[in-house]
Scaffold this motif. Structure first.
Motif, PDB file in Angstrom:
ATOM      1  N   VAL A  75       0.905  -1.035   0.041  1.00 25.47           N
ATOM      2  CA  VAL A  75       0.076   0.035  -0.010  1.00 25.47           C
ATOM      3  C   VAL A  75       0.701   1.465  -0.006  1.00 25.47           C
ATOM      4  N   SER A  76       1.611   1.359   0.891  1.00 26.99           N
ATOM      5  CA  SER A  76       2.405   2.645   1.058  1.00 26.99           C
ATOM      6  C   SER A  76       3.814   2.548   1.426  1.00 26.99           C
ATOM      7  N   THR A  92      -8.660   1.653  -1.494  1.00 21.83           N
ATOM      8  CA  THR A  92      -8.685   3.106  -1.516  1.00 21.83           C
ATOM      9  C   THR A  92      -7.926   3.561  -0.306  1.00 21.83           C
ATOM     10  N   VAL A  93      -7.084   4.529  -0.580  1.00 16.83           N
ATOM     11  CA  VAL A  93      -6.214   5.113   0.398  1.00 16.83           C
ATOM     12  C   VAL A  93      -6.252   6.563   0.592  1.00 16.83           C
ATOM     13  N   CYS A  94      -6.549   6.870   1.737  1.00 18.02           N
ATOM     14  CA  CYS A  94      -6.820   8.497   1.846  1.00 18.02           C
ATOM     15  C   CYS A  94      -5.434   9.129   2.180  1.00 18.02           C
ATOM     16  N   LEU A  95      -5.302  10.139   1.330  1.00 18.98           N
ATOM     17  CA  LEU A  95      -4.157  10.820   1.529  1.00 18.98           C
ATOM     18  C   LEU A  95      -3.883  11.647   2.696  1.00 18.98           C
ATOM     19  N   ILE A 103     -12.034  -2.522  -1.521  1.00 17.92           N
ATOM     20  CA  ILE A 103     -13.063  -2.223  -2.492  1.00 17.92           C
ATOM     21  C   ILE A 103     -13.081  -3.566  -3.401  1.00 17.92           C
ATOM     22  N   GLU A 130      -4.553   0.265  -6.412  1.00 20.54           N
ATOM     23  CA  GLU A 130      -5.065   1.167  -5.492  1.00 20.54           C
ATOM     24  C   GLU A 130      -5.202   2.654  -5.937  1.00 20.54           C
ATOM     25  N   PHE A 131      -6.255   2.849  -5.150  1.00 23.15           N
ATOM     26  CA  PHE A 131      -6.828   4.283  -5.521  1.00 23.15           C
ATOM     27  C   PHE A 131      -6.489   5.452  -4.455  1.00 23.15           C
ATOM     28  N   PHE A 132      -5.790   6.386  -4.712  1.00 21.84           N
ATOM     29  CA  PHE A 132      -5.072   7.333  -3.969  1.00 21.84           C
ATOM     30  C   PHE A 132      -6.281   8.538  -3.948  1.00 21.84           C
ATOM     31  N   GLY A 133      -6.607   9.193  -2.728  1.00 22.16           N
ATOM     32  CA  GLY A 133      -7.752  10.254  -2.821  1.00 22.16           C
ATOM     33  C   GLY A 133      -7.969  10.908  -1.222  1.00 22.16           C
ATOM     34  N   LEU A 134      -9.091  11.232  -1.641  1.00 27.58           N
ATOM     35  CA  LEU A 134      -9.636  11.782  -0.216  1.00 27.58           C
ATOM     36  C   LEU A 134     -10.913  11.158   0.203  1.00 27.58           C
ATOM     37  N   CYS A 135     -10.936  10.733   1.350  1.00 30.79           N
ATOM     38  CA  CYS A 135     -12.061  10.048   1.922  1.00 30.79           C
ATOM     39  C   CYS A 135     -13.394  10.896   2.190  1.00 30.79           C
TER      40      CYS A 135
ATOM     41  N   ILE B  74       4.743   4.487  -5.311  1.00 31.21           N
ATOM     42  CA  ILE B  74       4.269   3.541  -4.509  1.00 31.21           C
ATOM     43  C   ILE B  74       4.545   2.051  -4.967  1.00 31.21           C
ATOM     44  N   PHE B 122     -15.593   8.880  -2.236  1.00 29.86           N
ATOM     45  CA  PHE B 122     -14.163   8.853  -2.117  1.00 29.86           C
ATOM     46  C   PHE B 122     -13.629   9.768  -3.257  1.00 29.86           C
ATOM     47  N   GLN B 123     -13.002  10.700  -3.274  1.00 28.84           N
ATOM     48  CA  GLN B 123     -12.605  11.407  -4.380  1.00 28.84           C
ATOM     49  C   GLN B 123     -11.015  10.999  -4.725  1.00 28.84           C
ATOM     50  N   VAL B 124     -11.029  10.115  -5.887  1.00 27.75           N
ATOM     51  CA  VAL B 124      -9.819   9.774  -6.376  1.00 27.75           C
ATOM     52  C   VAL B 124      -8.926  10.836  -7.064  1.00 27.75           C
ATOM     53  N   LEU B 125      -7.772  10.695  -6.483  1.00 25.75           N
ATOM     54  CA  LEU B 125      -6.732  11.808  -7.194  1.00 25.75           C
ATOM     55  C   LEU B 125      -5.729  11.245  -7.893  1.00 25.75           C
ATOM     56  N   GLU B 126      -5.599   9.764  -7.498  1.00 31.10           N
ATOM     57  CA  GLU B 126      -4.367   9.248  -8.505  1.00 31.10           C
ATOM     58  C   GLU B 126      -4.720   7.710  -8.153  1.00 31.10           C
ATOM     59  N   HIS B 127      -4.078   6.789  -9.021  1.00 32.22           N
ATOM     60  CA  HIS B 127      -4.124   5.620  -8.806  1.00 32.22           C
ATOM     61  C   HIS B 127      -2.603   4.731  -9.192  1.00 32.22           C
ATOM     62  N   SER B 128      -2.566   3.512  -8.719  1.00 34.03           N
ATOM     63  CA  SER B 128      -1.279   3.027  -8.867  1.00 34.03           C
ATOM     64  C   SER B 128      -1.682   1.517  -9.151  1.00 34.03           C
TER      65      SER B 128
END
Lengths: 140, 140
Positions: A75-76, A92-95, A103, A130-135, B74, B122-128
């Motif tokens: 993940v990170s 999903t990973v909240c930045l 998911i 993985e999707f990174f963003g804001l929860c 990541i 969940f607002q996606v900003l990027e993915h990996s």
DNA sequence: TGACAAATGCAACTAAGTTGCGTTAAGATG
DNA sequence: CATCTTAACGCAACTTAGTTGCATTTGTCA
């Protein structure tokens, strides 16, 4: 969804000891429904008054990975995360707050994996998405 | 594909100093074409007789990230990997030798990202997306 | 060439993860 | 229930990634 009892029964059938830390870890991961890192697990246990040496936790997770009960999740870049083996899924990973959630959806990466094999000679064994963003909470 | 000269020119235009470590790092990452971790960068430099304190490397990479020249990738759970910002792509990671390579293809994850937004907030900003397996060499 | 801020190196630190070894306890057997 | 065996445990001591404050050096421009 795997239950705690099912996991313990599976181990018992294999002739594996059901120790304090083993039961506690499985119980914790069943309840988590999401990847957790060892430092998090340790502090979570401490709050309940349960204390395990970190060496024990690292070794126990390695053991459960070999038994196919737990898998390491990539993940990170700072800690290693672990979760129960189950249905194939992503995260999903909240930045902002670092919260990680499972998911589940059907993706089709097979054509890509076949192309990698034929064009680059790379044999895919697993993938991670993985999707990174804001929860929901941090978005506001 | 970004060249070393283009990167340095971009920085110079912004009025940023072209220091020893800055030039060496950019030169290294341009040649790498793949994510690299700081310990790797350090030993690679040492072999060429170039020595930088690790603090300098950590700070320099952070600087280049802020300038939009470099991004953190990541990939695995132990070290942090960095690469030049460029075309959106993904990676293959060899589970045997640890080799990481860029792969470029068109994927369509937009429907998934929209579903995440609508259903989970969940607002996606990027993915990996990474593929783990065995590279051409290790497969044998 | 001198001035000044940006960049550098160093020491000292934190935190994740590992290893060897002596001790404890799970659970099987009598 | 007592005993035995070995898996599991805890501890100390270690390695490695990454961070911080501060004094020194260096790139650049006037």
């Amino acid at each position: 969804m795997r239950t705690k009892e099912a996991c313990l029964q599976e181990l018992k059938t294999k002739g594996i000891r059901l120790t304090r830390s083993r039961k506690a870890l499985i119980s914790f991961l069943v309840a988590a429904h999401a990847p957790r890192a060892i430092p998090e697990i340790q502090t979570s246990f401490q709050k309940e008054g349960i204390v395990f040496h970190k060496t024990t936790l690292y070794r126990e997770l390695e053991f459960l990975i070999n038994e196919g009960i737990v898998k390491e999740v990539i993940v990170s870049g700072e800690k290693r995360y672990y979760e129960l083996v189950g249905e194939h899924h992503h995260h999903t990973v909240c930045l902002s707050c670092g919260d990680i959630r499972d998911i589940v959806f059907r993706e089709n990466l097979l054509p890509i994996e076949q192309a990698l094999s034929q064009e680059d000679g790379f044999q895919v064994l697993e993938h991670s998405l993985e999707f990174f963003g804001l929860c929901r909470m941090c978005k506001i």
